[in-house]
Scaffold this active site. Structure first.
Site, PDB file in Angstrom:
ATOM      1  N   HIS A 218     127.256 -49.908 -29.727  1.00  0.00           N
ATOM      2  CA  HIS A 218     126.621 -50.997 -30.057  1.00  0.00           C
ATOM      3  C   HIS A 218     126.956 -51.149 -31.520  1.00  0.00           C
ATOM      4  O   HIS A 218     125.823 -52.538 -31.838  1.00  0.00           O
ATOM      5  CB  HIS A 218     125.481 -49.689 -30.159  1.00  0.00           C
ATOM      6  CG  HIS A 218     124.264 -50.445 -30.356  1.00  0.00           C
ATOM      7  ND1 HIS A 218     123.542 -50.257 -30.678  1.00  0.00           N
ATOM      8  CD2 HIS A 218     123.349 -50.970 -29.113  1.00  0.00           C
ATOM      9  CE1 HIS A 218     122.260 -51.148 -30.286  1.00  0.00           C
ATOM     10  NE2 HIS A 218     122.811 -52.137 -29.691  1.00  0.00           N
ATOM     11  N   LYS A 220     127.841 -53.833 -34.569  1.00  0.00           N
ATOM     12  CA  LYS A 220     128.289 -55.373 -35.205  1.00  0.00           C
ATOM     13  C   LYS A 220     128.511 -54.958 -36.352  1.00  0.00           C
ATOM     14  O   LYS A 220     127.142 -55.021 -37.330  1.00  0.00           O
ATOM     15  CB  LYS A 220     126.596 -55.946 -35.141  1.00  0.00           C
ATOM     16  CG  LYS A 220     125.717 -55.697 -33.594  1.00  0.00           C
ATOM     17  CD  LYS A 220     124.987 -54.972 -33.634  1.00  0.00           C
ATOM     18  CE  LYS A 220     124.545 -54.683 -32.631  1.00  0.00           C
ATOM     19  NZ  LYS A 220     124.132 -53.919 -31.678  1.00  0.00           N
ATOM     20  N   ASP A 225     138.340 -60.322 -45.432  1.00  0.00           N
ATOM     21  CA  ASP A 225     139.577 -60.221 -46.495  1.00  0.00           C
ATOM     22  C   ASP A 225     139.086 -59.189 -47.665  1.00  0.00           C
ATOM     23  O   ASP A 225     139.117 -58.602 -48.344  1.00  0.00           O
ATOM     24  CB  ASP A 225     139.259 -61.843 -47.513  1.00  0.00           C
ATOM     25  CG  ASP A 225     139.521 -62.591 -46.629  1.00  0.00           C
ATOM     26  OD1 ASP A 225     140.894 -62.401 -46.016  1.00  0.00           O
ATOM     27  OD2 ASP A 225     139.496 -63.976 -47.320  1.00  0.00           O
ATOM     28  N   HIS A 391     114.504 -57.447 -31.758  1.00  0.00           N
ATOM     29  CA  HIS A 391     115.284 -56.784 -31.881  1.00  0.00           C
ATOM     30  C   HIS A 391     115.605 -56.096 -32.948  1.00  0.00           C
ATOM     31  O   HIS A 391     116.451 -55.345 -33.100  1.00  0.00           O
ATOM     32  CB  HIS A 391     116.374 -57.456 -31.096  1.00  0.00           C
ATOM     33  CG  HIS A 391     117.096 -56.686 -30.587  1.00  0.00           C
ATOM     34  ND1 HIS A 391     118.578 -56.718 -31.186  1.00  0.00           N
ATOM     35  CD2 HIS A 391     118.238 -56.073 -29.690  1.00  0.00           C
ATOM     36  CE1 HIS A 391     119.721 -56.200 -30.539  1.00  0.00           C
ATOM     37  NE2 HIS A 391     118.620 -55.354 -29.463  1.00  0.00           N
ATOM     38  N   LYS A 393     116.294 -53.736 -36.303  1.00  0.00           N
ATOM     39  CA  LYS A 393     116.408 -52.174 -36.789  1.00  0.00           C
ATOM     40  C   LYS A 393     116.703 -52.308 -38.838  1.00  0.00           C
ATOM     41  O   LYS A 393     117.387 -51.578 -39.163  1.00  0.00           O
ATOM     42  CB  LYS A 393     117.534 -51.811 -35.585  1.00  0.00           C
ATOM     43  CG  LYS A 393     118.118 -51.560 -34.791  1.00  0.00           C
ATOM     44  CD  LYS A 393     118.509 -53.179 -34.691  1.00  0.00           C
ATOM     45  CE  LYS A 393     119.409 -53.475 -33.031  1.00  0.00           C
ATOM     46  NZ  LYS A 393     118.728 -52.985 -31.738  1.00  0.00           N
ATOM     47  N   ASP A 398     109.304 -46.632 -49.212  1.00  0.00           N
ATOM     48  CA  ASP A 398     109.092 -46.341 -50.933  1.00  0.00           C
ATOM     49  C   ASP A 398     109.642 -48.257 -51.179  1.00  0.00           C
ATOM     50  O   ASP A 398     108.640 -49.066 -50.660  1.00  0.00           O
ATOM     51  CB  ASP A 398     109.808 -45.733 -51.878  1.00  0.00           C
ATOM     52  CG  ASP A 398     109.363 -44.612 -51.617  1.00  0.00           C
ATOM     53  OD1 ASP A 398     108.385 -44.065 -50.342  1.00  0.00           O
ATOM     54  OD2 ASP A 398     109.960 -43.704 -51.704  1.00  0.00           O
TER      55      ASP A 398
END
Length: 473
Positions: A218, A220, A225, A391, A393, A398
């Site tokens: 899952h 991404k 470089d 969508h 995450k 703090d």
């Protein structure tokens, strides 16, 4: 019309039940949670006609070779007491606040390092503009990994950008998940391969991986470089640019980091590449970042000895002193994460969770709805984002810590999928995340504690039934 002889039917039933018992023993020995083990054992013993085939693709954990490779690379590359790691830590000493998360560092064998330049990328356009700009400037190699790649306008833009760099002599390596990208036609790969791009489907198991719904990759990840890294929640598809109703506008978050932690980002890619191709990549060390942020790359997955994603959330939540804001598309936490969230409330922490008001997966949405109501009763403030589907995450702790990555708050991320997140300690970056989330909360409606009682009784039954499927959501 002919019927099967009674003796043959009896034999088939006996064979199915025997196979169910064998599979139940396997489930008992290998399922990670007691709840999951109980569900599989009873289903396989009592109803093997319905559960044997699903168990073959959902319950079996068959990637021993990958786990062995993963553990050997950890032993070789990620020892915190290794002289090279200690020298790196001396060169890039972490922020003092990293001590609160030291358990995460020790669990993953990855150090917190300073010297990072961070950029928050809000929504798809900003994220892909930055990614395409970085790819266009690549001189040596480009590493690209997504759960989903579609053969649509955005997917073809990525294809063209990679082909252009490959034609210029840049090494281009692409990984995508076979289930997440099940709609990707073979012609997409063929065009890239013909243009010199190396592209592969990620697999934990060879022959049946396309049908193995668990243990998906899952992550991404984009690295250019060895010194520009991107991580977050966006996949490659027009819906992530908000171009596909009814989920539009699509709300998501990515980030770019430059600095020493990019090495761990590309090593996570390299481990996957090594497993698929049998050959490790030749990688460049990151350049010194033009910033002061402290970062750690948390790459988690089911090949780890512990449930590292769940433990990541637990430790991060326990570290919160006065604020914990969380944005997740799915609110299906396990008992450990749920307990950590409730304890944070008792400590006086301002705990807020942002979830979608509309569903992309109906069963998950129903289970999330029940969990949201129970969270509100426990003192957690839960908000439903109104303009479209969220969508992202994102975790804000703090005034100094923010995490951006691919980890959802559901069982698939916590136990079944390979995930990756950047955990960052920097007051300026945390302030940017705070302003972003404030804008999101301003477009959300807070769930009232009395709302559950106003739901139709049959709907309440439905969301309770949906939550029974939490182990596989």
């Amino acid at each position: 019309m002919q019927y099967l002889p009674l003796a043959l039917v009896s034999a088939l039933v006996l064979v199915l039940h025997a196979a169910g018992v064998v599979a139940a023993i396997h489930a008992l020995m290998h399922t990670r949670t007691p709840q999951g083990a109980v569900a599989w054992v009873f289903g396989l013993v009592l109803l093997p006609y319905f559960t044997l085939l699903p168990y073959l693709f959902l319950g079996s954990k068959r990637f021993t070779g990958y786990a062995e490779l993963h553990h050997s690379r950890l032993a070789r590359l990620r020892q915190l007491d290794d002289p090279a790691q200690r020298a790196l830590a001396a060169q890039y000493p972490p922020h003092a606040g990293a001590q609160r998360y030291q358990a995460i560092s020790k669990m993953l064998g990855v150090p917190f390092l300073s010297g990072h330049r961070l950029r928050l990328l809000v929504n798809g356009k900003a994220s892909f503009d930055a990614i395409f700009e970085a790819i266009a400037g690549a001189e040596h190699y480009v590493l690209v990994q997504f759960f989903i790649i579609h053969d649509d306008e955005l997917g073809r833009r990525l294809q063209a950008a990679l082909l252009e760099r490959a034609a210029a002599g840049v090494r281009v390596h692409v990984l995508y998940d076979g289930v997440g990208s099940h709609e990707l036609p073979a012609s997409y790969d063929a065009i890239l391969r013909a243009g010199g791009v190396q592209i592969h489907r990620f697999a934990t198991r060879r022959w049946r991986n396309r049908f193995q719904l668990n243990f998906r990759n899952h992550r991404k990840v984009v690295v250019v470089d060895g010194w520009r890294g991107f991580v977050g929640g966006l996949n490659v598809g027009d819906e992530y640019l908000g171009l596909k109703p009814p989920l539009a506008p699509w709300r998501d978050t990515h980030m770019e980091l430059q600095g020493p932690a990019v090495a761990d980002l590309q090593l996570a890619f390299d481990e996957n590449w090594h497993w698929i191709t049998g050959e490790p990549l030749a990688l460049l060390p990151p350049r010194a970042g033009e910033g002061h942020a402290t970062s750690l790359i948390a790459a988690t997955g089911p090949a780890d000895a512990q449930e590292t994603c769940s433990l990541f959330f637990v430790q991060a939540i326990h570290a919160a002193r006065h604020r914990l804001w969380l944005a997740t598309p799915y609110l299906v936490p396990d008992s450990a994460v749920n307990a950590a969230l409730q304890l944070a409330v008792f400590r006086g922490v301002d705990v807020r969770i942002l979830i979608p008001a509309i569903a992309d997966h109906r069963t998950v949405f129903l289970a999330s709805s029940l969990n949201a109501h129970e969270a509100v009763r426990a003192g957690i403030r839960v908000f439903r984002y109104q303009p479209g589907f969220t969508h992202q995450k994102v975790l804000l702790i703090d005034d100094d810590t923010a995490a951006v990555g691919s980890m959802n708050l559901d069982n698939r991320s916590l136990r079944l999928n390979f995930e990756i997140t950047a955990l960052n300690i920097d007051t300026m970056f945390a302030s940017e995340v705070e302003q972003m989330l404030k804008a999101d909360f301003a477009q959300a409606i807070e769930i009232d504690a009395s709302e559950y009682g106003r739901l139709h009784y049959l709907y309440r039954v439905l969301i309770h039934v949906a939550r029974l499927f939490s182990p596989v959501l």
